[in-house]
Design an enzyme around this catalytic site. Structure first.
Site, short mmCIF file in Angstrom:
data_model
loop_
_atom_site.label_atom_id
_atom_site.label_comp_id
_atom_site.label_asym_id
_atom_site.label_seq_id
_atom_site.Cartn_x
_atom_site.Cartn_y
_atom_site.Cartn_z
CD GLU A 1 -0.24 3.43 3.15
OE1 GLU A 1 -0.62 2.54 3.65
OE2 GLU A 1 0.83 4.01 2.89
CE LYS B 1 -2.31 -1.30 3.68
NZ LYS B 1 -2.05 -2.68 3.83
CB THR B 2 3.66 2.58 2.28
OG1 THR B 2 2.77 2.23 3.37
CG2 THR B 2 4.58 3.67 2.29
#
Length: 459
Positions: free
Chosen positions: A166, A122-123
């Site tokens: 996110e 996600k990051t």
């Protein structure tokens, strides 16, 4: 649920304001004129930044922090009902919102609200996509779960109607969001202290996909097993991408440079849209890049601007982050704490210059270590030599009787050299004596294992 009127700023108090997402949301509200206070158990740079901007920050949590002029209380997933501030807010009858509920309300203020979900990546994917949006002139507001050097932190407040964040599945928090475009990067067994099993997790991702409006878009990885159960019969547009399956966006001709950084050609519906190169290693990041390319294409951003975004992206902190060299030993730090992430990082390391790969791994939570013990063994044996720290407890207590010694014995049985030292200083001294010039040392985990490499480098 209490609904915030963003046209009428009020006093909002954050319990756990030092969290990377909580601090970012607090900064967004401050920019909109809200009065912000908050508490956390210890100092870090994120609440210090908020204090510099004018927030009232308190270290230590006490009922006395819930003063009379507070209008709303926001709390993170780490805060439980026995927290003294939480208890006091309830007793006073104050409106209360979870971090995710606040994030969901903030997202409603944006015409293009993008939520990046998935068990892993996600990051990095949010950061990649953010670089592309910035290069394309979208002036986005960005909330990322790591420190992104190009924006000087974890938050960027833009002046446009584009917001990217996110979307974490833990405690089903992503079900409180309000996305117009959602990305699902993958679905894996994790957070088993909350979810019952993988089917329970898949059910939550399906509910997340159903949040999208009719004119929304779901971008999903077709390499995810049975991904159609997540995307079938949705009323919104569905775009797929894949490394290994038929999909709308695919790649071929993957090549790696001397640092393991990939270049690849991307196809959209079978037609080449160009060659893209990354400054971060690993085939898993080709998959993340395909997700970002699919998103950018959905927004009408040209391949030239997409590549320009990739060209300016050198990764986020704690994602295969180069820390320096000590005695000609390269030190890398990585946030990987799930077997799938460990495999991706160690496979990427194979394409990076090295003689011997040392992995100093800090297991994260007792429940994850116990539930995925065989998978951890399989993943960690991709390193040449493994050193284990104590398990990082995070939010847990060891009620299930698991220790790093259990993991060590299994890794040794699998034929990989493995050591376990409870004290960081012992690990540091062992590494100084045993690493050789040309070796690659990776500190790995979601806790404070990064300190070992930094100590060795004299930081």
């Amino acid at each position: 649920m209490y609904i915030i009127n963003f046209e009428k700023p009020i006093h909002i108090h954050f319990i756990g304001i030092g969290g990377i997402s909580m601090s970012g949301l607090a900064e967004i509200l401050m920019e909109k004129g809200f009065i912000i206070s908050g508490s956390d158990v210890k100092e870090n740079n994120l609440p210090r930044r908020l204090a510099d901007l004018g927030a009232h920050i308190i270290y230590g949590q006490s009922a006395t922090n819930i003063i009379d002029n507070i209008d709303v209380v926001v709390y993170s997933a780490a805060i439980h009902p026995d927290n003294p501030e939480f208890t006091c807010a309830v007793e006073k009858g104050l409106p209360m919102l979870t971090r995710a509920q606040l994030l969901g309300q903030i997202m409603k203020n944006y015409q293009i609200s993008i939520a990046v979900s998935g068990s892993h990546g996600k990051t990095t994917t949010t950061s990649m996509a953010s670089h592309i949006l910035l290069e394309a002139g979208y002036d986005p507001t960005i909330s990322v779960g790591g420190i992104l050097p190009s924006i000087g932190g974890n938050i960027r407040i833009g002046q446009s109607k584009t917001f990217i964040t996110e979307a974490c599945e833990y405690t089903d928090s992503f079900l409180s969001l309000s996305p117009k475009i959602s990305l699902i990067l993958n679905i894996d067994a994790d957070h088993l202290d909350f979810f019952k099993n993988i089917e329970n997790i898949r059910y939550s991702f399906r509910k997340f996909s159903e949040l999208l409006p009719n004119d929304g878009t779901l971008i999903i990885n077709a390499d995810t097993p049975c991904y159609e159960t997540i995307s079938n019969e949705l009323s919104c547009q569905v775009i797929t991408y894949s490394l290994n399956s038929e999909a709308d966006f695919t790649s071929y001709g993957i090549e790696y440079n001397e640092f393991g950084h990939p270049s690849f050609i991307t196809l959209c519906h079978g037609e080449s849209i160009g060659k893209f190169s990354l400054h971060i290693p690993g085939i898993h990041n080709v998959s993340n890049a395909l997700a970002a390319i699919a998103l950018a294409s959905r927004l009408g951003i040209t391949p030239k601007l997409i590549q320009k975004g990739f060209s300016s992206f050198y990764g986020t902190n704690r994602r295969f982050q180069y820390k320096g060299k000590v005695g000609d030993v390269t030190v890398i730090d990585d946030y990987a704490h799930h077997p799938t992430e460990i495999k991706a990082t160690l496979n990427a390391a194979r394409n990076y210059p090295h003689k011997t790969i040392w992995c100093v791994f800090q297991p994260h939570t007792y429940t994850r270590t116990k539930a995925l013990l065989p998978e951890f063994v399989e993943a960690l044996t991709l390193a040449d030599k493994v050193i284990l720290t104590n398990i990082y407890a995070a939010r847990e207590k060891n009620t299930i009787g698991i220790t790093s010694a259990d993991l060590q014995s299994k890794i040794q049985e699998a034929g990989t050299e493995c050591y376990y030292f409870p004290i960081f200083a012992t690990i540091e001294n062992f590494l100084l004596k045993n690493c050789s010039p040309g070796d690659l040392l990776i500190t790995m985990g979601a806790g404070d294992v990064v300190k070992i490499g930094e100590t060795l480098l004299g930081k």
